[in-house]
Write an enzyme that holds these catalytic residues in place. Structure first.
Site, PDB file in Angstrom:
ATOM      1  N   LYS A 185     -82.997  -2.772 -77.957  1.00 17.80           N
ATOM      2  CA  LYS A 185     -81.813  -2.207 -78.625  1.00 17.80           C
ATOM      3  C   LYS A 185     -81.739  -0.702 -78.352  1.00 17.80           C
ATOM      4  O   LYS A 185     -80.663  -0.162 -78.097  1.00 17.80           O
ATOM      5  CB  LYS A 185     -81.861  -2.511 -80.129  1.00 17.80           C
ATOM      6  CG  LYS A 185     -81.566  -3.980 -80.396  1.00 17.80           C
ATOM      7  CD  LYS A 185     -81.819  -4.447 -81.818  1.00 17.80           C
ATOM      8  CE  LYS A 185     -81.684  -5.980 -81.838  1.00 17.80           C
ATOM      9  NZ  LYS A 185     -81.902  -6.589 -83.138  1.00 17.80           N
TER      10      LYS A 185
ATOM     11  N   GLN B  48     -84.576  -5.101 -88.562  1.00 11.18           N
ATOM     12  CA  GLN B  48     -84.975  -6.204 -87.681  1.00 11.18           C
ATOM     13  C   GLN B  48     -85.616  -7.335 -88.489  1.00 11.18           C
ATOM     14  O   GLN B  48     -86.522  -7.101 -89.287  1.00 11.18           O
ATOM     15  CB  GLN B  48     -85.957  -5.671 -86.619  1.00 11.18           C
ATOM     16  CG  GLN B  48     -86.347  -6.687 -85.577  1.00 11.18           C
ATOM     17  CD  GLN B  48     -85.172  -7.107 -84.678  1.00 11.18           C
ATOM     18  OE1 GLN B  48     -84.391  -6.276 -84.238  1.00 11.18           O
ATOM     19  NE2 GLN B  48     -85.050  -8.395 -84.411  1.00 11.18           N
TER      20      GLN B  48
ATOM     21  N   ASP C  98     -75.048  -5.980 -87.713  1.00  5.20           N
ATOM     22  CA  ASP C  98     -75.452  -7.369 -87.458  1.00  5.20           C
ATOM     23  C   ASP C  98     -74.401  -8.370 -87.960  1.00  5.20           C
ATOM     24  O   ASP C  98     -74.434  -9.539 -87.582  1.00  5.20           O
ATOM     25  CB  ASP C  98     -76.786  -7.674 -88.168  1.00  5.20           C
ATOM     26  CG  ASP C  98     -77.993  -7.385 -87.273  1.00  5.20           C
ATOM     27  OD1 ASP C  98     -77.838  -7.397 -86.038  1.00  5.20           O
ATOM     28  OD2 ASP C  98     -79.087  -7.162 -87.829  1.00  5.20           O
TER      29      ASP C  98
END
Ligand code: NAD
Length: 285
Positions: free
Chosen positions: A52, A96, A119
């Site tokens: 990322k 995460q 997300d």
């Protein structure tokens, strides 16, 4: 059979974003800023978080990776998230997953400000998907839809079968396929006679987390196969998908490889969402 090259599609998305982001300092005085929080040292998470950061670099997006120790308490993590929510220099924020067992993922997801939820996991963003109101789209399902579009596959009127009903992949991609006017069947562990269902698919999306579970006899000729799985081959230990590529590929009209299919698209869509969060904020000013 055509190989669906997720690396190439994601590279072109990132190139487009890099060009767009390069215009931001003059227009808005800064570039978008994504904060990624990792708790602990889960090996897969270490790799995902690193990828990322690399993608941010490619797009000209500012990235901060915060690494917190495994023993971080739930309250300390939630406090950190609240501080990042309040920090105006942060546009996108993600924690995460998976998290250590003593931390509630649901609480973490709810605590991230909806407007920074790159997300697309926040309950309000999930509701937006189902109610067709403005929302941040979850990255992997969005990436799958973009791959189909890039291949010129219009789901309209097609029979789509999705295996897996997780909140992160299966359920939202089924909804997106439905919204794109496919006729959708959603399969799961209680589905009886899975092969008889998958053989009806013109588009088959597999997100079960079971190495090579879909074999050639489960797929009809001409099917477009999207393999979301990121598994380890029990025999070789190598990364593989939920689809047994060797037996399915000869029958498929098009198929995603693992790696190099859906995975890179997830990250490209994350970059798009970060830019979107930034622009939403600028447009509110
Ligand atoms: P999950 O474990 O949350 O959900 C799996 C789903 O598959 C469940 O709904 C379950 O009912 C169903 N399932 C499992 N075994 C089945 C079987 N034998 N028959 C029918 N249904 C079955 O998993 P998830 O988070 O949705 O992830 C699925 C896979 O996708 C994993 O391999 C994961 O690593 C991968 N993944 C990849 C990306 C990416 O960017 N490429 C992103 C997220 C997840």
């Amino acid at each position: 059979m055509k190989l669906i090259d997720g690396k190439q599609v994601s590279a072109s998305i990132k190139e487009g974003l890099a060009e767009q982001v390069a215009t931001f300092p003059e227009k808005y005085g800064r570039v978008p800023h994504l904060v990624v929080v990792r708790v602990g040292e889960d090996p897969a998470s270490v790799v995902y978080v690193r990828n990322k950061a690399k993608a941010c670099e490619a797009c000209g997006i500012q990235n901060t990776t915060l690494v917190l120790p495994e023993e971080t308490s739930e309250e300390a993590l939630l406090e950190k998230i609240r501080a990042l929510n309040a920090d105006d220099s942060v546009d996108g924020l993600l924690v995460q997953l998976p998290l250590p067992r003593h931390i509630s993922e649901a609480k973490v997801i709810e605590t991230i400000d909806q407007s920074k939820d790159v997300d697309g996991f926040h309950p309000y963003n999930v509701a937006g998907l189902w109610q067709k109101t403005p929302h941040m789209s979850p990255c992997t399902p969005q990436g799958i839809m973009k791959l189909l579009a890039a291949e010129g596959v219009d789901p309209k009127g097609k029979r789509a079968v999705v295996i897996g009903r997780s909140n992160i992949v299966g359920l939202p991609v089924a909804k997106m396929l439905l919204d794109a006017n496919a006729t959708v069947t959603l399969c799961h562990t209680r589905t009886v006679d899975l092969p008889s269902v998958t053989r009806q698919a013109e588009i088959l999306v597999v997100a079960a987390g079971r190495a090579k579970m879909v074999t050639g006899d489960m797929v009809s000729p001409g099917c477009v196969v999207i393999d979301v799985g990121m598994d380890r081959d029990p025999e070789t230990g190598k990364l593989c998908g939920d689809v047994d590529f060797d037996s399915v590929a000869p029958k498929a009209a098009a198929i995603t490889p693992v790696p190099g299919g859906v995975g890179p698209m997830t990250i490209a869509c994350l970059m798009e969402n970060t830019v979107q969060c930034f622009l939403n904020k600028q447009n509110k000013r």
